[in-house]
Design an enzyme around this catalytic site. Structure first.
Site, PDB file in Angstrom:
ATOM      1  N   GLU A 121     -38.936  34.805 -32.706  1.00  0.00           N
ATOM      2  CA  GLU A 121     -40.242  34.264 -32.306  1.00  0.00           C
ATOM      3  C   GLU A 121     -40.268  33.944 -30.814  1.00  0.00           C
ATOM      4  O   GLU A 121     -39.338  33.350 -30.277  1.00  0.00           O
ATOM      5  CB  GLU A 121     -40.564  33.004 -33.111  1.00  0.00           C
ATOM      6  N   ASP A 208     -50.902  36.762 -43.686  1.00  0.00           N
ATOM      7  CA  ASP A 208     -49.580  36.172 -43.917  1.00  0.00           C
ATOM      8  C   ASP A 208     -49.164  36.454 -45.363  1.00  0.00           C
ATOM      9  O   ASP A 208     -49.033  37.592 -45.749  1.00  0.00           O
ATOM     10  CB  ASP A 208     -49.645  34.683 -43.575  1.00  0.00           C
TER      11      ASP A 208
END
Length: 304
Positions: A121, A208
């Site tokens: 990330e 998601d």
């Protein structure tokens, strides 16, 4: 169309990224994880008890194992968690010496665990591109890479006839469909089932986690949109939107005795304390949606 009701099931359950909800039909409990707080939760709606096991790495998925315990995604490892003792043992590890980690995962009707990784990330819903992959952990505990060059591996679902497999890669904002061979676990004929237009980040967010209902429609938790959307995968069209009072909605699953309650997890990250208090005080909660007019089927266990 039914008017769904959204209730808080567990307020502020997760301090980081609530994810991976799995309804264990046998015990009538909800399993879910708090990824960056390294916690696995087991919630009993009948008693209100929410048990927690704290582990030693990011924990991204949890599914029951037929022979006992749970399989969890722990960093880059798929591991077995014995709930009562807290003992953890590694089943398989992938992508050694990389900054990736496992993200979403579910079992198929044969009890194989499909689990995907994601790149390191670098920001809110931003990762190193194409660093992840989708894997299948067979019941003999062998593991096979099924899809390469994935940004963020997310929602998975199978149709009732076991002929189609759906898989989300969050960054291209697409739900992909594959032909699925139940006996061999082979996937082929990749195509786009649902595509999120580039100018809809504010309304649709980033796809998601996902579940499927008994009518074959897909329910997708849309991160940074504060919503769950229902899609027809045959046409790609939106059928319904359910607003969730937490912006970072992450995943969904069917639960309850009749599998007609939709549990929704969400995150509380990249958010100041002031923003949490004034704008999103329910961030990190687990929500229960009823009255959708839809239901799911029991989730599969790992058979290995």
């Amino acid at each position: 169309m039914s008017q769904p009701k959204v209730d808080v099931a567990i307020q502020n359950a997760c301090g980081s990224v609530g994810e991976g909800p799995h309804w264990d039909d046998a015990s009538q409990t909800l399993l879910y994880v708090d990824i960056k707080n390294l916690d696995v939760h087991r919630y009993n709606p009948a008693t209100g008890e929410d048990q927690v096991r704290h582990l030693k790495d990011t924990v991204s998925l949890v599914v029951p194992r037929r022979a006992g315990g749970y399989v969890v995604g722990l960093g880059r490892r798929l591991s077995l968690l014995e709930w009562d003792t807290g003992m953890v043992s590694t089943i398989q590890e992938v992508e050694l010496d990389s900054g990736t980690r496992f993200n979403d995962g579910k079992c198929d009707p044969k009890g194989r665990l499909w689990a995907g990784t994601m790149g390191p990330e670098v920001g809110n819903a931003k990762v190193e591109p194409e660093a992840g992959a989708l894997y299948c952990l067979d019941v003999d505990r062998s593991i096979e890479k099924k899809v390469s060059k994935v940004h963020i591996s997310n929602g998975l679902a199978w149709t009732d006839d076991n002929k189609t497999f759906y898989f989300i890669d969050s960054i291209p904002r697409k739900v992909f469909a594959y032909d699925f061979d139940l006996e061999t676990g082979a996937i082929s004929n990749k195509r786009t089932a649902v595509e999120f237009p580039p100018d809809t980040l504010d309304t649709y967010g980033v796809p998601d986690g996902m579940t499927i209902d008994t009518d074959g429609n897909l329910w997708v938790a849309c991160y940074n949109a504060g919503a769950v959307y229902k899609f027809d995968p045959e046409t790609g069209k939106t059928l319904q939107k359910i607003d969730i009072p937490a912006r970072q909605t992450t995943s969904v699953c069917w639960g309850g005795k009749n599998l007609d309650e939709l549990y929704v997890t969400c995150a509380r990250v990249y958010m100041s304390e002031e923003e949490f208090k004034t704008k999103w005080p329910l961030a990190g909660s687990v929500f229960k949606v009823t009255g959708t007019g839809s239901k799911g089927r029991p989730a599969y266990m790992y058979e290995g």
